[in-house]
Design a protein around this motif. Sequence first.
Motif, short mmCIF file in Angstrom:
data_model
loop_
_atom_site.label_atom_id
_atom_site.label_comp_id
_atom_site.label_asym_id
_atom_site.label_seq_id
_atom_site.Cartn_x
_atom_site.Cartn_y
_atom_site.Cartn_z
N ILE A 155 45.84 26.65 59.56
CA ILE A 155 45.62 26.99 60.97
C ILE A 155 46.93 26.92 61.75
O ILE A 155 47.84 26.18 61.39
CB ILE A 155 44.56 26.06 61.63
CG1 ILE A 155 44.95 24.59 61.48
CG2 ILE A 155 43.19 26.32 61.05
CD1 ILE A 155 44.02 23.63 62.19
N LYS A 156 46.99 27.72 62.79
CA LYS A 156 48.12 27.71 63.69
C LYS A 156 47.73 26.93 64.94
O LYS A 156 46.73 27.24 65.58
CB LYS A 156 48.52 29.14 64.08
CG LYS A 156 49.69 29.23 65.06
CD LYS A 156 49.88 30.65 65.56
CE LYS A 156 50.36 31.56 64.47
NZ LYS A 156 50.64 32.93 64.99
N ILE A 157 48.52 25.93 65.28
CA ILE A 157 48.27 25.14 66.51
C ILE A 157 49.15 25.74 67.60
O ILE A 157 50.36 25.52 67.64
CB ILE A 157 48.61 23.65 66.31
CG1 ILE A 157 47.96 23.11 65.03
CG2 ILE A 157 48.16 22.86 67.53
CD1 ILE A 157 46.47 23.19 64.98
N ILE A 210 67.70 27.80 68.57
CA ILE A 210 68.01 28.86 69.54
C ILE A 210 66.82 29.79 69.75
O ILE A 210 66.83 30.60 70.67
CB ILE A 210 69.26 29.66 69.13
CG1 ILE A 210 69.11 30.26 67.74
CG2 ILE A 210 70.50 28.79 69.21
CD1 ILE A 210 70.28 31.15 67.34
N LYS A 211 65.80 29.69 68.90
CA LYS A 211 64.58 30.47 69.11
C LYS A 211 63.40 29.70 68.56
O LYS A 211 63.43 29.23 67.43
CB LYS A 211 64.69 31.83 68.43
CG LYS A 211 63.54 32.78 68.77
CD LYS A 211 63.76 34.17 68.16
CE LYS A 211 62.63 35.12 68.54
NZ LYS A 211 62.82 36.47 67.93
N ARG A 212 62.36 29.60 69.39
CA ARG A 212 61.15 28.88 68.98
C ARG A 212 59.96 29.84 68.93
O ARG A 212 59.91 30.84 69.65
CB ARG A 212 60.85 27.74 69.95
CG ARG A 212 61.90 26.63 69.94
CD ARG A 212 61.51 25.47 70.85
NE ARG A 212 62.54 24.44 70.91
CZ ARG A 212 62.60 23.40 70.09
NH1 ARG A 212 61.67 23.25 69.15
NH2 ARG A 212 63.57 22.49 70.21
N ALA A 213 59.01 29.51 68.08
CA ALA A 213 57.78 30.29 67.98
C ALA A 213 56.86 29.99 69.16
O ALA A 213 57.14 29.11 69.99
CB ALA A 213 57.08 29.96 66.66
N ASP A 214 55.74 30.69 69.22
CA ASP A 214 54.76 30.45 70.28
C ASP A 214 53.68 29.48 69.81
O ASP A 214 52.55 29.52 70.29
CB ASP A 214 54.13 31.77 70.75
CG ASP A 214 53.36 32.47 69.64
OD1 ASP A 214 53.44 32.03 68.47
OD2 ASP A 214 52.66 33.46 69.95
N TYR A 215 54.03 28.63 68.89
CA TYR A 215 53.07 27.64 68.39
C TYR A 215 53.79 26.34 68.06
O TYR A 215 55.01 26.31 67.86
CB TYR A 215 52.32 28.17 67.16
CG TYR A 215 53.21 28.62 66.02
CD1 TYR A 215 53.70 27.72 65.08
CD2 TYR A 215 53.56 29.97 65.89
CE1 TYR A 215 54.52 28.14 64.04
CE2 TYR A 215 54.37 30.40 64.85
CZ TYR A 215 54.85 29.47 63.92
OH TYR A 215 55.65 29.89 62.89
N ILE A 216 53.00 25.25 68.00
CA ILE A 216 53.54 23.93 67.66
C ILE A 216 53.74 23.80 66.16
O ILE A 216 54.76 23.30 65.68
CB ILE A 216 52.60 22.81 68.16
CG1 ILE A 216 52.51 22.84 69.69
CG2 ILE A 216 53.06 21.44 67.69
CD1 ILE A 216 51.43 21.92 70.25
N ALA A 217 52.71 24.25 65.40
CA ALA A 217 52.74 24.04 63.96
C ALA A 217 51.79 25.00 63.27
O ALA A 217 50.79 25.43 63.85
CB ALA A 217 52.35 22.60 63.63
N ILE A 218 52.10 25.33 62.03
CA ILE A 218 51.14 25.91 61.10
C ILE A 218 50.90 24.85 60.04
O ILE A 218 51.85 24.36 59.42
CB ILE A 218 51.66 27.22 60.48
CG1 ILE A 218 51.80 28.30 61.56
CG2 ILE A 218 50.72 27.69 59.38
CD1 ILE A 218 52.36 29.61 61.05
#
Length: 647
Positions: free
Chosen positions: A134-136, A240-248
Motif C-alpha cells: 500500500i501507498k501511504i 532535492i525531490k520528494r514523492a507525494d507519499y510518505i511510504a510504500i
Amino acid sequence: MNKVFTLILAFCINLIAQQNYSLFSPDKKIEIKISTDEDVKYSLVKNGKVLIVPSPLSMLINNKTALGINSKAIKTETNSVNTTVSRVIWQKSKIVKENYNELKITFEGNYALTFRAFNEGVAYRFETTMDADIKINSEKFLVSFGGTYSVYFPEEGSFMSHNEQNYKYLQIDSINNKRFCSLPAVVDTKEGTLIGITESDLEDYAGLWLRGTLANSLEGIFPNYVIEENAKNDRDIEPIKRADYIAITKGTRTFPWRIFAITENDGDLITNDLVYLLSKPCQIKDVSWIKPGNVAWDWWNALNIYNVDFRAGVNNNTYKYYIDFASKYGIDYVILDEGWYKLGDVLSQVPEINVPELVEYGKQKGVGIILWVIWKSFDEKLDEALKLYSSWGVKGLKIDFMQRDDQAIVNYYWKTARKAAEYKMLVDYHGAYKPSGLNRTYPNVLTSEGVKGLEHCKWSSDITPEHCVTLPFIRMFAGPMDFTPGAMNNVQVSSFKPMFQQPVSMGTRCQQLAMYVVYESPLQMLADNPTNYYREPECMEFLSQVPSVWEETKVLDAKIADYVLLARKSGDTWFVGGMTDATARQLTIDFSFLDNKNYTAQIWQDGINADRNGNDFKMITKEVNKNTKLEISLAPGGGWVARVFPK
C-alpha cells in the motif's frame, strides 16, 4: 405517525453509526475516549480534567482510501496486561513494569486502531490487513488541547537535520504552520500536568514531526519519500525531490505508536518507559556478546594530548596513549573517530593508522576498539566493511551523518542494526533522529545522538546549564542519548567562549560528573583528552567506577528545565547525581531509598568558589543511612555527585 417513526429510525441508525468507547488506565486516572462518527476522534482526560479535546486521526492510502473517515466499526477486542519485562541491556532499570489496558477496534476496509492506556500515559496505532503493498499518502495526527498550553519546542528548519536543538518554551497558539519541530516535545498545561509526545516502533515508515496551527493544537507532519538526491559530499546526501507519499509498504502490518506520556510529577518523564515497552522485543538470539561500557573518545578533545614524546594526532602512537589511559582506569572502549580511513572509502586506512595493531594492543590491555564511519560510504561497502572489521576484531561502529528520517533512512537504521548484530558489533548512531525503540529490538544499538550535546561547546554557546537540565525530561524520555559528557575545563556562563581545539564546558566540574549519573547512555563517553584526566585523579576516582547501565532509578526531586536530583543503583552501590540551571540551589537528599545497612557516601561537590571558577570542587566522605537527610548546595550551573556503598 410515519414522520415520528422515520425520526425514531433515523435516531437509532445514528446511534449505531456513532459508537463511543472509553479506555481507562489500570489506576483509573487516565481515560482515552474514542468516537467513530464521520471521523475517528480521540480525547484524553486525566483526573477528570480534559487535556486533549476530540481530535481526528486518519490515514490516506493508495490515493483514495481514507482510513478513519466515514468509518464503520465491526469488532472490538479488549485486553489487560500486568507483567514485567527484563531488559537485555539495562538502562534506567533492570526490570520494567508493563501494565496497561488495551482496546482494539476493527473497521470495515481491513484496518484497525489499537489504543493502550498505561498509568504513565496512552498510545495508539493503525494496523492494516491488506494483501498487496500500500501507498501511504498522508497520515492525520492532530492534538487539540483543552486549554491555552505551552510547549518545549525543539524547532527545526528542515527535514534534513541532526535533530540537535535547544528547547524553546512557546505558547502553542502562537506557533504558525510554517514552524515545526522534531520529537520528543513536552507540553506544559500550566496546571501541573506535562504531556510528552513521541513515537515508538518506527519501522519502514517516516518519522513524526509536529507543526503549529496558530490555535491550541499541534499537527503531525512527515518527510515524504525521497525520489531524487544530491550528494554534496561524502556525508550530506540532500533530498532535492520528494514523492507525494510518505511510504510504500506492506499491506499487512502495524504502524508506529503515537505516544502521550502524562504526568503531574516532572520527574516521572525521566523514568517513563513507554517508548521501550511499545517497541518490538529483541530479535537477537544470542546477546551474550553485547557489552555496554564507558568510552574514551577522541574527537571532542581534538586528540590534543600533551606531555608526550610523539606528535599527537591521528596515528597509532596517539591511540595507544588513549588505550593505555582506558586500561588504567577500567574504561571499556576507545573510539577512532573521523580521520582513521580515507574519506569516501571505509576499507582504506590512512598510512598513519593500523587498526589491527591497535585492536591487538587494546586486547592485551582489556580495551575494545570502536570505529567511526560515514553512513553513506559505509552503506556502499556494507558487507565488505563488516567482514573486514570483524576480521580485525573491532567491537563496534559509530555510524554518523544520516541527518534524515524519511522511510529509506529509517530502513537504513534497521538494516545496519541487523547486519551489525550478525557480525557481533555494537552500534552508536550519530547525526541521528531520536530513538524510537530500535534499541530494544536490536540491543546492540546501545545509544544514539539526536541531542544537542557537548560537541556544540566547540562552536556555539548553546550548551547552557538550563539546556543541560532540560534534556533528561525531554530528549531522554525517548531513549539513550549520547550527549558525550566529561569536560575537565569548566567555566561559568559569563566566562564561556567557544573553542574548537581546546573546548571547555559551561557550568561546574561537578555538573559534568553528575551527568554520568543523570544521563542515560549504555555506551557513555569520556569526552576530554587523557592528559587532562590524568591530572584529575580525584575525578577519575569517580569516573573509573561509575557504570553506564543501572538496575534501578529513583528520582528524588526534579523540575523540568530547572534542576534534577536522582539516585541509581548498580549492585550494592547507589550513585546520586544532582544538576541545576544557572541558579544556585539548596536541595535535600532523602536517603530513605537505602536498606537497613550503614553506608559510606563518597561525595564530589561544588567548591566554595565554583560560582566564579567552574573547576572548583571538593571531595568529602560522609556516613549515611536510610534515615539521613542531607542538605546540599549547588553553584550556578552546578552539580553534586556521590558514590554510596555499604560500610
